[in-house]
Structures are given as C-alpha cells and as structure tokens.
Design a protein around this motif. Structure first.
Motif, short mmCIF file in Angstrom:
data_model
loop_
_atom_site.label_atom_id
_atom_site.label_comp_id
_atom_site.label_asym_id
_atom_site.label_seq_id
_atom_site.Cartn_x
_atom_site.Cartn_y
_atom_site.Cartn_z
N ASN A 1 41.58 14.25 -30.51
CA ASN A 1 41.44 14.40 -32.09
C ASN A 1 41.64 13.07 -32.84
O ASN A 1 42.27 12.23 -32.18
CB ASN A 1 42.55 15.56 -32.54
CG ASN A 1 43.95 15.13 -32.46
OD1 ASN A 1 44.19 14.47 -31.36
ND2 ASN A 1 44.40 15.20 -33.39
N THR B 1 47.37 13.22 -38.99
CA THR B 1 46.10 13.66 -38.28
C THR B 1 45.17 14.60 -38.94
O THR B 1 43.99 14.51 -38.56
CB THR B 1 46.93 14.58 -36.86
OG1 THR B 1 47.79 13.63 -36.36
CG2 THR B 1 46.17 15.30 -36.01
N PRO C 1 50.85 9.47 -37.26
CA PRO C 1 49.65 9.81 -37.47
C PRO C 1 49.56 10.81 -38.59
O PRO C 1 50.31 11.69 -38.82
CB PRO C 1 48.76 10.22 -36.51
CG PRO C 1 49.75 10.24 -35.22
CD PRO C 1 51.29 10.12 -35.66
O1 KIV Z 1 44.85 11.85 -35.32
C1 KIV Z 1 45.84 11.96 -34.48
O2 KIV Z 1 47.03 12.21 -34.49
C2 KIV Z 1 45.39 11.15 -33.23
C3 KIV Z 1 46.41 10.90 -32.11
C4 KIV Z 1 45.92 11.01 -30.61
C5 KIV Z 1 47.03 9.36 -32.27
O3 KIV Z 1 44.19 10.79 -32.88
#
Ligand code: KIV
Ligand code: ZN
Length: 513
Positions: free
Chosen positions: A513, A171, A169
C-alpha cells in the motif's frame, strides 16, 4: 549550515501500486537508472516477496544501479525479510524496509493482534533484519491515526533493536499540515533515543495535502522525505518528488535551513519516462511538470513575460531540464542531428538501437512536418516499450464509418513467419484487436484505453496506452503514431508482447500500500 534532506523515491514500489501501472523488469531497471541520474538518495524498488517477477526486478536493480541506497520492502515477518535481503544483497548500499501497522483500526481489524504482540513483532523483525544489514528502516504504518504514547514506545524499542530510519507514514492521507508537524515534533521531543535514527515521512494525497504535509514535517524534524515522480502512488498517489524538490529551491528563502542533493535538471526527463512506461499521462496543469506549467495564455501575461519573465513565471524551465531539446527536426535531419538531440535529452543508444529508432523517426518525419522534442520522447518511450518484441506490426488497413461494417486487415511478423488476419468488430480498433487476438492466440481483457496528443496541430503524434488483464496479470501497453488507429494497435500489440514475455519469464508484480 543547512541540513540535508534525504530524498527517498518510492516510484517503483508505492508508485507502481497505481492501478494499472505494472512494469516489467527492463522497464523498472530503466527507471531506476534514471532515478540514479536524478541523484535520489534512496530508491525503494519493490516488495520482493510479492511475486517472482518483482523479486527479479529488485535483484536486477540491486546489481546494476550504482549510487543510491537500494531499499526493498518487507512485512515484519521472517519470510519477507529473507526474500528482501536475497533480492537486495548485491546492492552497493542495501536497505531493508520493514513495516508494521500501529493504528488501533489496523491492529484490531487488519492484523487482529493486540498492541503489545505487535510491538514485540516489530522489535523481533528489526533484530532479524539487522542480521543481514546495518541499514534497517522501520515504518509505523498508519502513523497519523495511531496513539502518540504507543508510537513513542514502539519507536524507542525498534531503535534500541537497531532501526536506523523511523518512517511515520500518513498512509491514508488523513493528516493536515499543522497536526502532522506537531506529531513529528512531539515524537522528536519525547523519544529518548530518537537522535540515533533519521525520521522519515511518507504522505499520501487523499486530501491533496501530501506535499505540504511533507514540507511541514521537514520543518518539524523529519530529515528523509518519501515521494514519487509525478505524485503517482496508491489511490490518489503520494507526495510528488518534483514539487517538493522545486519548492525547496524556489523558496530557499523560506526553507533556508534545508537542502537536497537532487540533480533537478533530470526531473523533466524522469517525469516523461515514468509517465510513458507506466502509461499514466501527466495532467496538463500539473505543478512543475505539466505542459501548461510554462505556457502563458492571457494577453496580459504574455506581454508581461516578454518584458520580464519573472512577471508571471517563478520557475525557470531549465531548472528541471525542460529545455533539453527545443529544436525541432524534419525528414531532412540526418542521423547526426537526431543522435545529437537524443543525447541532449539524455538518451545514448548503441548503433543497432539507434538505427531502429532512426527508421521510426523517418517514418514519423515523413508524415509530420516538424518532429518536436515531445515527439522524440514519445517515440523513444515507444521504442523502449518494444524491448521484448515477439510480434511486430507489418501492415494495417481498417474500415470504419457510420454506414460500413468496421473491419481490419492486420499483418504481423514473428521472426521469419508472417501472419495475415481479417476481422470485423464494433469499430476499426476493435476489429484490429480481434485480428491480433486470432493471430497471437491470446485474448486479454481490455481494462483501460487512453489516447492523448503528444503535440498540438493536425499532424500531432497520438500516444495510446492500454491496460490489459490476462490470467490474473495486468500490464500496460503503449504505442505512438500520427494515425490514432495505428497508435492504438501498436499499444495493444505491445501489451500482448509483454504478456507473452511474462508467460515465458514468469515476470509480474504485486504491491502493498
Ligand atoms: O503508506 C504506507 O504506509 C506505506 C508503507 C509501506 C510505508 O506505503
Ligand atoms: Zn504508501
């Protein structure tokens, strides 16, 4: 032959983390069923350990939604994995999605653990999840700010432990396309057992690059893309499913080596359903699904379109099901015509549901000359929002204006009981909200209020949405009417009904998240 790209939809997990966008179990189920019609490959429907309400919603989806893989999210700890499995175990094809951060900043400040301990935790979590199901996805949270060598070691180890999907990801939405593509390519080349897993990407949109980062990742080896309807998600959102899907089709000359299996004609309906139930309006200029995406304003453009659509339009609205119900209805349209239009839009109601809907349709048609497909959508969302009615609005009268004291008379019905309350306030809406608080006995905090016109013109239907907070729970209420004060009151009452239902069922959600 072109390679399949798996579409992993996280609207009900990361998407639901959009501030204020909380859904109840019935709403989540409705969206999950619609996602199945859209033919997404995987539905990530929640984070089961986060709350009893979330757990029940994931469980209901796992039991009832057939077709896609049903995934639940879990941190790399046994309690989360147990809860996740308990919630998804009745799915046709369950998947446990474990995530653990791999970036120095997350390891040091958030988790306060050293990289080797975390690598060990990740491997143990995968082994533990494998005891329940063969389908285990592992996400290296904040991958784009992680060290490549460390990630390669983690990936090799978790695949050895049984992970079948490796998600990388972005993130915090930090990546830029070329760098992200290069990161994926290097991982594909360096990790010796990478061929035993599918590589996935999950991009956030903090720099507005989520879609292009996802598409670039595909060209560099990713075969699963995580994305959300309308691009909703934590902070600035996630990659928009509809943009990725349609870009791959419209530019199949460029993306010729890849395909997805989405039923794109369900995009329009899915997008409207998510927007209405979550109370998040779709920006008018939103790519693919905004109302302006197929509207031509300049005279030169209109002239060109009339001569040949392709002069100024690269996407045919039918591709996304946008022409589902172009006919407009009036007060003289009978039950048959209304039912037919609803069916064209994909809604099949039982007789009771239809009669309730038809009564509201007639009420609207009496006030408005033409009822457009967008009106029907809004009315439908409004009806869906009333799945747990406790109090219904019987009568509303308000007084406003610059020289008068704003006041409201509200009459509500609950089963056979009728309640009438008169209140004043800072304006007629505030006065009506005060009256509703008195009758229902709860006083939520109004966190957000939004009003939009569903169609154009003076008789346009107004759609109001409110975000209410009460005793630590946040919900969205919505309501429609040609009268914006009534729409606002309906939205508030819808929110209150949901809060009352939560109090009874213990339903409520929280996210990651
Ligand atoms: O943004 C992120 O890293 C996530 C992970 C839980 C996949 O939502
Ligand atoms: Zn995310």
């Amino acid at each position: 032959m072109s390679e399949k790209i798996y579409i992993f939809d996280s609207t009900l997990r990361d998407g639901e983390q959009t501030p204020g966008a909380r859904l109840n179990k019935e709403e989540k189920l409705k969206i999950a069923k619609q996602l199945a019609k859209l033919n997404v490959d995987i539905i990530e429907c929640g984070f089961p350990v986060s709350s009893p309400g979330e757990f029940k919603a994931v469980q209901a989806i796992a039991k009832e939604v057939k077709g896609p893989v049903i995934a639940g999210l879990a941190r790399a700890v046994q309690g989360d994995i147990d809860a996740c499995w308990e919630a998804i175990k009745e799915a046709e094809r369950p998947r446990i999605h474990v995530f653990l951060a791999s970036s120095p900043i997350h390891m040091q400040y958030k988790l306060r653990k050293d990289p080797e301990t975390l690598l060990y935790m990740g491997v143990e979590a995968v082994k533990y999840a494998k005891r329940y199901t063969h389908d285990v996805q592992y996400s290296l949270e904040d991958a784009t700010r992680s060290e490549l060598d460390y990630m390669c070691r983690v990936i090799e180890a978790v695949i050895k432990a049984g992970a079948t999907v490796i998600n990388l990801p972005d993130t915090v939405g930090y990546a830029v396309p070329e760098q992200y593509g290069e990161m994926i390519r290097k991982i594909m080349n360096r990790v010796p057992n990478i061929d035993k897993a599918i590589v996935s990407v999950h991009c956030h949109n903090d720099l507005g690059l989520a879609v292009i980062n996802s598409l670039t990742a595909i060209q560099n080896g990713a075969r699963q893309v995580e994305c959300n309807i309308n691009g909703i998600g934590e902070r600035a959102g996630n990659a928009a499913l509809e943009e990725i899907a349609v870009a791959m089709l419209i530019r199949k000359d460029y993306f010729q080596d890849f395909h997805h299996d989405l039923n794109t004609r369900e995009i329009y309906k899915t997008s409207r359903l998510v927007s209405s139930l979550m109370g998040i309006p779709i920006p008018i200029n939103k790519a693919v699904i905004g109302v302006n995406a197929f509207t031509h304003s300049s005279g030169i453009h209109q002239d060109g379109i009339l001569k040949n659509m392709q002069t100024y339009e690269i996407i045919n609205a039918e591709l996304i099901g946008g022409k589902a119900g172009q006919m407009s209805l009036t007060a003289r349209s009978g039950r048959h015509a209304v039912r037919h239009e609803l069916q064209k839009m994909g809604y099949t109601l039982d007789d009771n549901e239809f009669e309730a809907f038809y009564a509201r349709f007639l009420d609207l048609a009496d006030r408005k000359k033409d009822v457009h497909p967008e009106d029907l959508e809004a009315l439908m969302a409004d009806s869906l929002a009333y799945t747990v009615p406790t109090f219904s609005l019987e009568y509303l009268q308000t007084v406003g204006g610059s020289k008068s004291i704003p006041a409201a008379v509200v009459k509500l019905k609950k089963e056979d009981q009728v309640f009438i309350q008169t209140e004043t306030g800072t304006g007629p809406i505030d006065a009506a909200y005060n009256a509703i608080n008195k009758i229902t006995g709860i006083q939520p905090r109004l966190e957000k209020y939004n009003l939009r016109g569903v169609t154009e013109g003076r008789d346009a239907l107004g759609e109001a949405s409110v975000v209410l907070e009460y005793q630590g729970r946040t919900i969205v209420g919505r309501g429609t009417s040609t009268d914006i004060i009534e729409a606002s009151v309906r939205a508030y009452l819808n929110g209150i009904n949901k809060l009352l239902a939560l109090r009874t069922n213990g339903n409520g959600t929280a996210g990651t998240n």
